[in-house]
Design an enzyme around this catalytic site. Structure first.
Site, PDB file in Angstrom:
ATOM      1  N   ASN A  13     -21.389  -3.708  30.365  1.00 45.02           N
ATOM      2  CA  ASN A  13     -22.391  -4.701  29.996  1.00 45.02           C
ATOM      3  C   ASN A  13     -23.719  -4.187  30.541  1.00 45.02           C
ATOM      4  O   ASN A  13     -23.973  -4.276  31.732  1.00 45.02           O
ATOM      5  CB  ASN A  13     -22.026  -6.061  30.609  1.00 45.02           C
ATOM      6  CG  ASN A  13     -23.127  -7.084  30.437  1.00 45.02           C
ATOM      7  OD1 ASN A  13     -24.033  -6.909  29.630  1.00 45.02           O
ATOM      8  ND2 ASN A  13     -23.061  -8.166  31.215  1.00 45.02           N
ATOM      9  N   LYS A  15     -26.641  -5.257  30.096  1.00 44.54           N
ATOM     10  CA  LYS A  15     -27.658  -6.289  30.371  1.00 44.54           C
ATOM     11  C   LYS A  15     -29.003  -5.862  29.774  1.00 44.54           C
ATOM     12  O   LYS A  15     -29.019  -5.222  28.722  1.00 44.54           O
ATOM     13  CB  LYS A  15     -27.723  -6.562  31.870  1.00 44.54           C
ATOM     14  CG  LYS A  15     -26.331  -6.842  32.452  1.00 44.54           C
ATOM     15  CD  LYS A  15     -26.341  -7.440  33.806  1.00 44.54           C
ATOM     16  CE  LYS A  15     -24.908  -7.653  34.252  1.00 44.54           C
ATOM     17  NZ  LYS A  15     -24.807  -8.397  35.483  1.00 44.54           N
ATOM     18  N   HIS A  98     -21.965 -15.241  29.049  1.00 46.97           N
ATOM     19  CA  HIS A  98     -22.140 -14.575  30.350  1.00 46.97           C
ATOM     20  C   HIS A  98     -22.841 -15.531  31.310  1.00 46.97           C
ATOM     21  O   HIS A  98     -23.691 -16.325  30.904  1.00 46.97           O
ATOM     22  CB  HIS A  98     -22.959 -13.294  30.168  1.00 46.97           C
ATOM     23  CG  HIS A  98     -22.972 -12.458  31.401  1.00 46.97           C
ATOM     24  ND1 HIS A  98     -23.831 -12.713  32.445  1.00 46.97           N
ATOM     25  CD2 HIS A  98     -22.207 -11.413  31.779  1.00 46.97           C
ATOM     26  CE1 HIS A  98     -23.590 -11.839  33.416  1.00 46.97           C
ATOM     27  NE2 HIS A  98     -22.609 -11.039  33.040  1.00 46.97           N
ATOM     28  N   GLU A 100     -25.168 -15.150  33.294  1.00 46.97           N
ATOM     29  CA  GLU A 100     -26.643 -15.072  33.295  1.00 46.97           C
ATOM     30  C   GLU A 100     -27.218 -15.893  32.145  1.00 46.97           C
ATOM     31  O   GLU A 100     -28.301 -16.460  32.260  1.00 46.97           O
ATOM     32  CB  GLU A 100     -27.095 -13.601  33.237  1.00 46.97           C
ATOM     33  CG  GLU A 100     -26.880 -12.920  34.581  1.00 46.97           C
ATOM     34  CD  GLU A 100     -26.530 -11.448  34.507  1.00 46.97           C
ATOM     35  OE1 GLU A 100     -26.770 -10.812  33.474  1.00 46.97           O
ATOM     36  OE2 GLU A 100     -25.987 -10.936  35.519  1.00 46.97           O
ATOM     37  N   GLU A 170     -15.351 -13.744  35.605  1.00 47.81           N
ATOM     38  CA  GLU A 170     -16.440 -13.174  36.392  1.00 47.81           C
ATOM     39  C   GLU A 170     -16.942 -14.196  37.411  1.00 47.81           C
ATOM     40  O   GLU A 170     -17.775 -15.057  37.074  1.00 47.81           O
ATOM     41  CB  GLU A 170     -17.603 -12.783  35.471  1.00 47.81           C
ATOM     42  CG  GLU A 170     -17.238 -11.725  34.464  1.00 47.81           C
ATOM     43  CD  GLU A 170     -18.457 -10.886  34.081  1.00 47.81           C
ATOM     44  OE1 GLU A 170     -18.370  -9.666  34.245  1.00 47.81           O
ATOM     45  OE2 GLU A 170     -19.471 -11.454  33.662  1.00 47.81           O
ATOM     46  N   GLY A 176     -23.318  -8.450  40.417  1.00 52.39           N
ATOM     47  CA  GLY A 176     -24.536  -7.764  40.849  1.00 52.39           C
ATOM     48  C   GLY A 176     -24.822  -7.881  42.334  1.00 52.39           C
ATOM     49  O   GLY A 176     -25.898  -7.536  42.802  1.00 52.39           O
ATOM     50  N   SER A 216     -19.148  -6.708  40.175  1.00 55.91           N
ATOM     51  CA  SER A 216     -19.223  -5.576  41.111  1.00 55.91           C
ATOM     52  C   SER A 216     -17.988  -4.679  41.063  1.00 55.91           C
ATOM     53  O   SER A 216     -17.570  -4.133  42.091  1.00 55.91           O
ATOM     54  CB  SER A 216     -19.486  -6.066  42.539  1.00 55.91           C
ATOM     55  OG  SER A 216     -20.734  -6.748  42.597  1.00 55.91           O
TER      56      SER A 216
END
Ligand code: PGA
Length: 254
Positions: A13, A15, A98, A100, A170, A176, A216
């Site tokens: 991904n 991003k 996701h 985010e 996730e 991250g 991560s």
């Protein structure tokens, strides 16, 4: 990972990273180092990189995905991209929901469900993301949160269409941050997701479902995570931007 029943899928991904010319460079580095993969290899890239990525990966074992799409077929949604637009240029996967997007772009369980259906209708595979934030893990509501997210994402989706869905667990606190869930924590929630699917559909559907872990994942921890029975692959952010790191994770999915 139960390789008898399920195929591992390692997805990057990217991003909001890499311009089209940078994407081409990274893909050209990736092609030789993942060419002997025993798992499916996917890179999910920014919209403007899709055409370049699809062209650059033609004839290789790398498949290309988008990072989001709108749920409507077409219409007055300025700035949005539909599933059929993605499909027409050769996109095979789309990341949906996701964290985010949930956190910064008002994504809800309801819009995740609508977007998932749009991806299925366009005959692509949706990588649907679920996962708890730190406060939820700390107050022991992880199972409730993930159960609700998973059930709502799958609302109205038939058993036949489940083959077009991957669920990525996730934990938001691991994304991250360099903080990874332990193998056991990740496997526990991936197992929970599989049980929810068993409850909603049946055992065959649950056993066939690909459940990824993301947060991560890196060359050091990938083998441990991927060795767990219920973890069938990974959704990789940071480490997918370095060809050699991504290749080690792909290798760990053997
Ligand atoms: P990370 O991101 O690997 O950088 O933690 C994972 C993701 O957001 O999919």
């Amino acid at each position: 990972m139960n390789t008898n029943k399920r195929h591992a899928v390692i997805a990057g991904n990217w991003k909001m990273n890499k311009t089209p010319s940078e994407a081409k460079i990274l893909i050209n580095e990736l092609i030789p180092v993942v060419k002997n993969a025993e798992c499916d290899v996917v890179i999910c890239v920014p919209f403007v990189d899709l055409a370049v990525a699809i062209e650059a990966t033609r004839g290789t074992n790398i498949k290309v995905g988008a990072e989001n799409c709108h749920f409507a077929e077409s219409g007055a949604y300025t700035g949005e991209i539909s599933a059929s637009m993605l499909k027409e240029i050769g996109t095979e996967y789309v990341v949906i929901g996701h964290s985010e997007r949930r956190q910064y772009f008002a994504e809800t369980n309801e819009t995740v469900n609508l977007r998932t259906k749009a991806v299925i209708a366009a005959d692509m595979t949706a990588i649907v993301c679920v996962g708890e934030v730190l406060a939820e893990r700390e107050n022991n509501t992880t199972a409730d949160v993930v159960t609700t997210q998973t059930k709502k994402a799958l609302e109205g989706i038939s058993k036949a269409d489940l083959s077009k869905i991957i669920i990525a667990y996730e934990p938001v606190w691991a994304i991250g941050t360099g903080k990874t869930a332990t193998d056991e924590q990740a496997a526990e929630v991936c197992g929970l997701i599989r049980n929810i699917v068993k409850e909603l559909y049946d055992n065959d559907a649950a056993e066939a479902l690909t459940v990824q872990y993301g947060g991560s994942m890196n060359p050091k921890n990938a083998a441990g995570l991927l060795s767990m029975e219920d973890i069938d692959g990974g959704l990789i952010g940071g480490a997918s931007l370095k060809a050699d790191d991504f290749a080690v994770i792909v290798e760990a999915a053997k």
